[in-house]
Each structure stands twice: as structure tokens, then as C-alpha cells.
Write a protein that holds these residues in place. Structure first.
Motif, PDB file in Angstrom:
ATOM      1  N   GLY A  47       0.820  -1.205   0.000  1.00  0.00           N
ATOM      2  CA  GLY A  47       0.000   0.000   0.000  1.00  0.00           C
ATOM      3  C   GLY A  47       0.858   1.262   0.000  1.00  0.00           C
ATOM      4  O   GLY A  47       0.605   2.200  -0.764  1.00  0.00           O
ATOM      5  N   ILE A  48       1.872   1.262   0.833  1.00  0.00           N
ATOM      6  CA  ILE A  48       2.756   2.439   0.942  1.00  0.00           C
ATOM      7  C   ILE A  48       3.459   2.687  -0.395  1.00  0.00           C
ATOM      8  O   ILE A  48       3.593   3.823  -0.855  1.00  0.00           O
ATOM      9  N   LYS A  49       3.874   1.607  -1.016  1.00  0.00           N
ATOM     10  CA  LYS A  49       4.557   1.711  -2.310  1.00  0.00           C
ATOM     11  C   LYS A  49       3.598   2.312  -3.351  1.00  0.00           C
ATOM     12  O   LYS A  49       3.984   3.186  -4.132  1.00  0.00           O
ATOM     13  N   ALA A  50       2.359   1.843  -3.308  1.00  0.00           N
ATOM     14  CA  ALA A  50       1.369   2.358  -4.272  1.00  0.00           C
ATOM     15  C   ALA A  50       1.084   3.843  -4.045  1.00  0.00           C
ATOM     16  O   ALA A  50       0.751   4.559  -4.986  1.00  0.00           O
ATOM     17  N   TRP A  51       1.216   4.311  -2.827  1.00  0.00           N
ATOM     18  CA  TRP A  51       1.060   5.749  -2.556  1.00  0.00           C
ATOM     19  C   TRP A  51       2.245   6.553  -3.100  1.00  0.00           C
ATOM     20  O   TRP A  51       2.207   7.772  -3.158  1.00  0.00           O
ATOM     21  N   LYS A  97      -3.042   8.846  -4.891  1.00  0.00           N
ATOM     22  CA  LYS A  97      -4.221   8.451  -5.670  1.00  0.00           C
ATOM     23  C   LYS A  97      -5.220   7.756  -4.743  1.00  0.00           C
ATOM     24  O   LYS A  97      -4.857   6.797  -4.056  1.00  0.00           O
ATOM     25  N   PRO A  98      -6.471   8.261  -4.700  1.00  0.00           N
ATOM     26  CA  PRO A  98      -7.442   7.659  -3.786  1.00  0.00           C
ATOM     27  C   PRO A  98      -7.622   6.169  -4.060  1.00  0.00           C
ATOM     28  O   PRO A  98      -7.752   5.758  -5.215  1.00  0.00           O
ATOM     29  N   GLY A  99      -7.586   5.387  -3.002  1.00  0.00           N
ATOM     30  CA  GLY A  99      -7.799   3.939  -3.148  1.00  0.00           C
ATOM     31  C   GLY A  99      -6.572   3.154  -3.571  1.00  0.00           C
ATOM     32  O   GLY A  99      -6.615   1.924  -3.607  1.00  0.00           O
ATOM     33  N   SER A 100      -5.492   3.855  -3.883  1.00  0.00           N
ATOM     34  CA  SER A 100      -4.339   3.135  -4.444  1.00  0.00           C
ATOM     35  C   SER A 100      -3.703   2.173  -3.441  1.00  0.00           C
ATOM     36  O   SER A 100      -3.357   1.036  -3.788  1.00  0.00           O
ATOM     37  N   GLY A 101      -3.569   2.608  -2.204  1.00  0.00           N
ATOM     38  CA  GLY A 101      -2.956   1.750  -1.186  1.00  0.00           C
ATOM     39  C   GLY A 101      -3.854   0.578  -0.854  1.00  0.00           C
ATOM     40  O   GLY A 101      -3.399  -0.564  -0.739  1.00  0.00           O
ATOM     41  N   VAL A 102      -5.128   0.880  -0.704  1.00  0.00           N
ATOM     42  CA  VAL A 102      -6.092  -0.188  -0.394  1.00  0.00           C
ATOM     43  C   VAL A 102      -6.107  -1.209  -1.529  1.00  0.00           C
ATOM     44  O   VAL A 102      -6.096  -2.426  -1.294  1.00  0.00           O
ATOM     45  N   ALA A 103      -6.093  -0.717  -2.759  1.00  0.00           N
ATOM     46  CA  ALA A 103      -6.136  -1.628  -3.915  1.00  0.00           C
ATOM     47  C   ALA A 103      -4.909  -2.536  -3.939  1.00  0.00           C
ATOM     48  O   ALA A 103      -5.021  -3.744  -4.188  1.00  0.00           O
ATOM     49  N   MET A 118      -7.510   8.822   3.332  1.00  0.00           N
ATOM     50  CA  MET A 118      -8.415   9.963   3.486  1.00  0.00           C
ATOM     51  C   MET A 118      -7.719  11.107   4.215  1.00  0.00           C
ATOM     52  O   MET A 118      -7.786  12.260   3.799  1.00  0.00           O
ATOM     53  N   ALA A 119      -7.032  10.774   5.302  1.00  0.00           N
ATOM     54  CA  ALA A 119      -6.364  11.822   6.085  1.00  0.00           C
ATOM     55  C   ALA A 119      -5.276  12.504   5.262  1.00  0.00           C
ATOM     56  O   ALA A 119      -5.146  13.738   5.286  1.00  0.00           O
ATOM     57  N   MET A 120      -4.519  11.736   4.509  1.00  0.00           N
ATOM     58  CA  MET A 120      -3.437  12.337   3.711  1.00  0.00           C
ATOM     59  C   MET A 120      -4.010  13.258   2.637  1.00  0.00           C
ATOM     60  O   MET A 120      -3.531  14.359   2.430  1.00  0.00           O
ATOM     61  N   ARG A 121      -5.077  12.797   1.988  1.00  0.00           N
ATOM     62  CA  ARG A 121      -5.672  13.644   0.944  1.00  0.00           C
ATOM     63  C   ARG A 121      -6.253  14.916   1.557  1.00  0.00           C
ATOM     64  O   ARG A 121      -6.137  15.997   0.979  1.00  0.00           O
ATOM     65  N   ASP A 122      -6.823  14.788   2.743  1.00  0.00           N
ATOM     66  CA  ASP A 122      -7.395  15.959   3.422  1.00  0.00           C
ATOM     67  C   ASP A 122      -6.340  17.026   3.725  1.00  0.00           C
ATOM     68  O   ASP A 122      -6.660  18.205   3.797  1.00  0.00           O
ATOM     69  N   VAL A 123      -5.104  16.595   3.969  1.00  0.00           N
ATOM     70  CA  VAL A 123      -4.059  17.586   4.262  1.00  0.00           C
ATOM     71  C   VAL A 123      -3.169  17.807   3.029  1.00  0.00           C
ATOM     72  O   VAL A 123      -2.010  18.205   3.141  1.00  0.00           O
ATOM     73  N   ASN A 124      -3.768  17.559   1.884  1.00  0.00           N
ATOM     74  CA  ASN A 124      -3.139  17.875   0.591  1.00  0.00           C
ATOM     75  C   ASN A 124      -1.850  17.112   0.299  1.00  0.00           C
ATOM     76  O   ASN A 124      -0.909  17.660  -0.269  1.00  0.00           O
ATOM     77  N   ILE A 125      -1.814  15.878   0.718  1.00  0.00           N
ATOM     78  CA  ILE A 125      -0.725  15.017   0.260  1.00  0.00           C
ATOM     79  C   ILE A 125      -1.259  14.280  -0.967  1.00  0.00           C
ATOM     80  O   ILE A 125      -2.328  13.668  -0.932  1.00  0.00           O
TER      81      ILE A 125
END
Ligand SMILES: *Cc1c(COP(=O)(O)O)cnc(C)c1O
Length: 399
Positions: free
Chosen positions: A282-286, A372-378, A362-369
């Protein structure tokens, strides 16, 4: 908040219902004539988790830090030399404890993100011809950086140099989650605590000690009372304690050991590896980096994740906590603000891990990091699917 908060710090970890119920019992008589029927088999079974047949286990009402102190004061004397390394907040705190006790501490500072430097240990031991070094310390799993170290390698350095020093290992965030072989690795003091791999509330220091370390008591001059191995041994031998033991936590520990042995230690380790690997995918996908610099240092119990340059990890942690009810580990000391940590040890399964990854996203996107949404989960999802097995094949904590 209507549901339980999602606890993804590397300790305390989630307490399984069986353990919570085991703890929730009336007070009992710790001098009862049949108390030993409970304690003696418990001591014997805790040894299995440390993989020691020849060692002895001590359970103190304390925390991991107390276990560090017990190992030092029972075996060494003020002014004794110890060799250790520092590469994170926990290895730092053990150095601090040794220094405050007046030990002569040879510290090898290593870049945070790496672990125990085997070659440098070997060199230091080889240089120490007249055996001034009385103990070698190693942090098996540095919880601040998510770095695991090779304890068998430390034993090899001692053996190859013919050095007689004791070997002390901080296994607070590794024992009961990743493989630990006290006897095979010749560990003299192995320190753990109840609130990490043992899936319990905080309150116990669980320490396993070799015969060699027990023998070292005879010449060890540090004052000790609460943590005295000899007092403990004298009473533990018959199943009792030198002072009031935390009976409820001991009942919890019984349930914890039962869960671990029922699942099978090797299955517990495999589960931790698999859950950790999903997190790493997941971290890699982020597109983010682990604090651990190379795969050989990867920890299967905690991942420390760098936020991109210019971003503040504290914002991610606060957003996750206040908005999504998700507790993540903070960056400690040198890496404060630079990393957040996902604890993936104890009573966890794939779906729980994926909830943590979703919360991080969600938290990372909220603070503008920019991830890609869902990328880590996927990525985690695909890994877990590709390594899935029928849950009926394995009994276990999370099954
Ligand atoms: C948590 C931890 C400690 C400290 O244990 P406490 O139970 O908080 O006293 C020591 N070392 C490591 C590696 C840890 O993860």
C-alpha cells in the motif's frame, strides 16, 4: 463516535475479547494453596513463546522499561562496560537507562532507518581483547523507525570473536509477533511487555533469562529490590510471588498464551508477515517511502512512513484521529513531523489493516498530500487476494 476507535499504534494493541473477559474477574487469593496450579503451567507456557527450554521467565508488574532495568541491575555492576547501538527512540532510551545507572556505555550511532550494525559489533568485540565488555545490547525491533535486526547475527559476532559477554535483547515489539529464538540465538536476557504482541493491557514486564544471566547475579553489585531475580525465583519456584502479583493480568496472560499457542507460533509469525507485506504494498502504491532503508530492515510489526518533503506528518495523524477515529503512531524525536506509523501487530486481520490504509488515504488527501485515492487499499487488496487461504485451514486469533 459510536464504534470502537481504530487502534493502529504499535502498542498498546487491540485486546481480543477472550483476553478482556479473562481479565474481568473478581480478585483472587494470591496465596491460595492452589494458586500454583495456575501459575506454574503459565510460567512454563510463556517460555514456549520465547522459545527457551533452559531459561527462566519472570513476570513483573511493570512495563517493558522495567524489563530493561531488571536485566541490567540483576547482572551487572556500576562502571561495567556495555556495547550497544542507537537508531531510534527505543534503542536511545535503553542507552539512557544504562547511562543513568552509571554503566560505561559504548554506543554505536547508526542512521535511523538501519538496524544493529553487525560488522561494527564484530569489530568492537574483536578489539576488546581483555573482555571489558560485560553485555551486548540489541534492539530486535526498533518501534520508532520500523526496523528489525538480526539477533542471530549478533550471536555470531560474539561466537566468532570468542567473546563471553552476555547478550541482552529488547524484544518488546517483536516477541509473540515475529520469530524469536532465545535458546538458539543464545540470548541471556530477553525483554518484552504485555501491551504489544501479547495483546494485553499495559502492566507486565515479561523477561526471559538464561542460566548464564542468572549466575551473573552473584557478582552483580547494582542495588535491586522490586526487580530482584533471586527474590522472584525463590517464590516463583512454588508458584508464588515476593509481592502482590497483578492476578487479573496474569489471567489475561493465560488467555493470551492460549490464543498464541492455539493459532501456532509459526502461523502467528506468518500472519504478521502477510499483514505487514500488504501495508508495504500500500505504501509503495502511494509513492511514499518507509523509514526502514532496505528490505532486510523491514519490520513485520510496525511501518514508519515518510510524508513527502514539506509536509507535516502530525497533520496526517491529527486528521486521522479527529476525523476518522483512527489512531496512528507519531514520529518520535529525530523523525517527529517526518513520519507517521502504522502498527500492525497483535490481534489483526486483513480487513482491519485495509480500514487503516483507507483512513490513512483519506487523512493524507485531506491535508493535501498527493496520493491516488484507493491506491494503497487496492494494492493491499490484490496482495491479500493473491495470498488468500480458506480460514478454516487455520484456527487463529483473527479467523
Ligand atoms: C514499547 C517499547 C518499549 C517500552 O516499553 P514500555 O512498555 O512502554 O515501557 C521498549 N522497547 C521497544 C522496542 C518498544 O517498542
Amino acid at each position: 463516535m459510536t464504534a470502537q476507535r481504530a487502534l493502529f499504534i504499535p502498542g498498546p494493541t487491540n485486546v481480543p475479547e477472550k483476553i478482556r473477559q479473562a481479565i474481568n474477574i473478581p480478585m483472587e487469593d494470591m496465596r491460595a494453596p492452589d494458586f500454583a496450579d495456575f501459575t506454574l503451567p503459565l510460567f512454563a507456557d510463556v517460555k514456549k513463546v520465547f522459545k527457551t527450554k533452559t531459561g527462566q521467565v519472570f513476570i513483573f508488574p511493570s512495563s517493558g522499561t522495567g524489563g530493561w532495568e531488571a536485566s541490567i541491575t540483576n547482572t551487572l555492576s556500576p562502571g561495567d562496560k556495555v556495547l550497544t547501538s542507537r537508531f531510534g527512540q527505543f534503542s536511545h532510551l535503553w542507552v539512557d537507562l544504562c547511562q543513568r545507572h552509571g554503566l560505561d556505555v559504548e554506543v554505536i550511532d547508526v542512521e535511523w532507518g538501519e538496524g544493529v550494525p553487525l560488522e561494527l559489533y564484530h569489530e568492537a568485540l574483536a578489539r576488546d581483547k581483555d573482555h571489558k565488555i560485560k553485555a551486548v545490547l540489541a534492539c530486535h525491533n526498533e518501534t520508532a523507525t520500523g526496523v528489525a535486526s538480526d539477533i542471530a547475527g549478533v550471536r555470531k559476532a560474539l561466537d566468532n570473536t570468542g567473546h563471553p559477554a552476555l547478550l541482552f535483547v529488547d524484544g518488546v515489539s517483536s516477541i509473540a509477533s515475529v520469530d524469536f529464538r532465545m535458546d538458539e540465538w543464545g540470548v541471556d536476557c530477553a525483554v518484552s511487555g504485555s501491551q504489544k504482541g501479547f495483546m494485553m493491557p499495559t502492566g507486565l514486564a515479561i523477561v526471559a533469562v538464561s542460566q548464564k544471566a542468572l549466575a551473573a547475579q552473584a557478582s552483580a553489585k547494582f542495588p535491586r529490590t522490586f526487580f530482584d531475580f533471586a527474590d522472584m525465583s525463590k517464590m516463583n519456584k512454588d508458584g508464588y510471588f515476593p509481592y502482590t502479583p497483578p492476578t487479573t493480568l496474569l489471567r489475561g496472560l493465560r488467555a493470551s498464551i492460549d490464543l498464541l499457542l492455539e493459532e501456532g507460533l509459526e502461523n502467528v509469525f506468518a500472519r504478521h508477515y502477510r499483514l505487514a507485506e500488504g501495508v508495504r504494498r500500500g505504501i509503495k502504491a502511494w509513492g511514499l517511502d518507509l523509514c526502514a532503508k532496505e528490505p532486510k530492515w523491514y519490520s513485520d510489526t510496525v511501518s514508519a512512513i515518510y510524508v513527502p518533503e514539506g509536509k507535516n506528518a502530525v497533520e496526517v495523524i491529527e486528521r486521522a484521529y479527529f476525523t476518522y477515529g483512527l489512531s496512528l503512531g507519531t514520529g518520535l524525536s529525530k523523525v517527529a513531523g517526518r513520519v507517521f506509523r502504522i502498527g500492525h501487530l497483535g490481534a489483526l486481520n486483513e480487513l482491519m489493516i485495509m480500514s487503516a490504509l483507507a483512513g490513512c488515504e483519506m487523512a493524507m488527501r485531506d491535508v493535501n498530500i498527493d496520493i491516488k485515492p484507493g491506491s494503497g487499499v487496492a494494492a493491499a487488496e490484490e496482495y491479500y487476494r493473491s495470498t488468500a487461504f480458506d480460514q478454516r485451514e487455520k484456527t487463529g486469533i483473527a479467523a
